[in-house]
Design an enzyme around this catalytic site. Structure first.
Site, PDB file in Angstrom:
ATOM      1  N   CYS A  78       0.850  -1.187   0.000  1.00  0.00           N
ATOM      2  CA  CYS A  78       0.000   0.000   0.000  1.00  0.00           C
ATOM      3  C   CYS A  78       0.891   1.244   0.000  1.00  0.00           C
ATOM      4  CB  CYS A  78      -0.889  -0.033   1.238  1.00  0.00           C
ATOM      5  SG  CYS A  78      -1.677   1.522   1.646  1.00  0.00           S
ATOM      6  N   GLU A  79       0.665   2.125  -0.956  1.00  0.00           N
ATOM      7  CA  GLU A  79       1.503   3.316  -1.029  1.00  0.00           C
ATOM      8  C   GLU A  79       1.183   4.326   0.070  1.00  0.00           C
ATOM      9  OE1 GLU A  79      -0.586   6.269  -4.265  1.00  0.00           O
ATOM     10  OE2 GLU A  79       0.761   4.744  -5.039  1.00  0.00           O
ATOM     11  N   HIS A  80       0.059   4.161   0.742  1.00  0.00           N
ATOM     12  CA  HIS A  80      -0.311   5.097   1.804  1.00  0.00           C
ATOM     13  C   HIS A  80       0.345   4.762   3.146  1.00  0.00           C
ATOM     14  CE1 HIS A  80      -4.192   5.871  -0.656  1.00  0.00           C
ATOM     15  NE2 HIS A  80      -3.213   6.651  -1.043  1.00  0.00           N
ATOM     16  N   HIS A  81       0.554   3.458   3.414  1.00  0.00           N
ATOM     17  CA  HIS A  81       1.090   3.065   4.721  1.00  0.00           C
ATOM     18  C   HIS A  81       2.339   2.178   4.623  1.00  0.00           C
ATOM     19  CE1 HIS A  81      -3.252   3.828   5.396  1.00  0.00           C
ATOM     20  NE2 HIS A  81      -2.764   4.507   6.416  1.00  0.00           N
ATOM     21  N   GLN A 120      -4.757  -0.701  -5.098  1.00  0.00           N
ATOM     22  CA  GLN A 120      -5.453  -1.811  -5.753  1.00  0.00           C
ATOM     23  C   GLN A 120      -6.160  -1.338  -7.019  1.00  0.00           C
ATOM     24  OE1 GLN A 120      -7.772  -4.337  -3.192  1.00  0.00           O
ATOM     25  NE2 GLN A 120      -9.122  -4.960  -4.851  1.00  0.00           N
ATOM     26  N   HIS A 148      -6.167  -5.950   2.810  1.00  0.00           N
ATOM     27  CA  HIS A 148      -5.201  -4.884   3.063  1.00  0.00           C
ATOM     28  C   HIS A 148      -4.809  -4.877   4.529  1.00  0.00           C
ATOM     29  CE1 HIS A 148      -5.725  -2.651  -0.828  1.00  0.00           C
ATOM     30  NE2 HIS A 148      -6.725  -3.525  -0.872  1.00  0.00           N
ATOM     31  N   CYS A 150      -3.379  -2.625   6.082  1.00  0.00           N
ATOM     32  CA  CYS A 150      -3.644  -1.332   6.718  1.00  0.00           C
ATOM     33  C   CYS A 150      -5.049  -1.306   7.316  1.00  0.00           C
ATOM     34  CB  CYS A 150      -3.439  -0.178   5.734  1.00  0.00           C
ATOM     35  SG  CYS A 150      -4.429  -0.261   4.239  1.00  0.00           S
TER      36      CYS A 150
END
Length: 189
Positions: A78-81, A120, A148, A150
């Site tokens: 995940c590019e956010h976390h 995704q 996910h 996250c």
């Protein structure tokens, strides 16, 4: 792998461990920065690869009905976390002018696109767009189901929750009957 600065990753991991209050000289953590750097090199290898390369070799067959490869396992970050998400992809396309790809190429495209900091939704679209562009397919339909971390490990904390994304291109966008047909094959055991 080119363009991966392993030493810089090692330094960053060491700084993170220190920032959370760990003793980076503890026996169990001595080689952790090096291990994480090598893992990131592998997990982000898709940044230095192009999924289009897998479709440079094609075959000409008298086949213009759909082709479906289901349950392609994949792992991404995940590019956010920067925590993993994983699941399976279902990739279908309808050849045009008898142009087909080797079946393994569909799985390789999913893997390459997934092996980068990712969303995704972007994986789903990128796989479909790559097939359309490189094979000149009449249509492509991609469904991805993933869990996910996250959402499992932090925040909502709901293990087992799955996210499903789907993308229809070409004839699958236009023809609901064909879309329903491929969905029914994806749902078959």
């Amino acid at each position: 792998m080119t363009n991966v600065d392993l030493k810089k990753i090692e330094e960053a991991v060491k700084m993170i461990l220190e920032a959370v209050g760990e003793d980076v000289d503890r026996e169990g953590l001595l080689d952790t920065p090096k291990r994480v750097a090598k893992m990131y090199q592998e997990m982000f290898s898709g940044l230095h690869e192009d999924a289009k390369d897998y479709f440079k070799t094609v075959f000409h067959e008298d086949h213009e009905e759909f082709v479906l490869v289901k349950d392609i396992p994949f792992y991404s970050m995940c590019e956010h976390h920067l925590v993993p998400f994983y699941g399976k992809a279902h990739v279908a396309y309808i050849p045009q002018n008898g142009i087909v790809a080797g079946l393994s190429k569909l799985g390789r495209a999913v893997e390459t696109i997934a092996r980068r900091p990712q969303l995704q939704e972007r994986i789903t679209s990128s796989v479909a767009d790559t097939i359309m562009e490189m094979l000149g397919a009449k249509g492509a339909y991609v469904v991805i189901e993933a869990e996910h971390m996250c959402m499992t490990m932090r925040g909502l904390k709901k293990p087992g929750a799955k996210t499903v994304t789907a993308v229809a291109r070409g004839i699958y966008e236009e023809n609901e009957t064909m879309r329903k047909e491929v969905i029914s094959f994806i749902q078959m055991s």
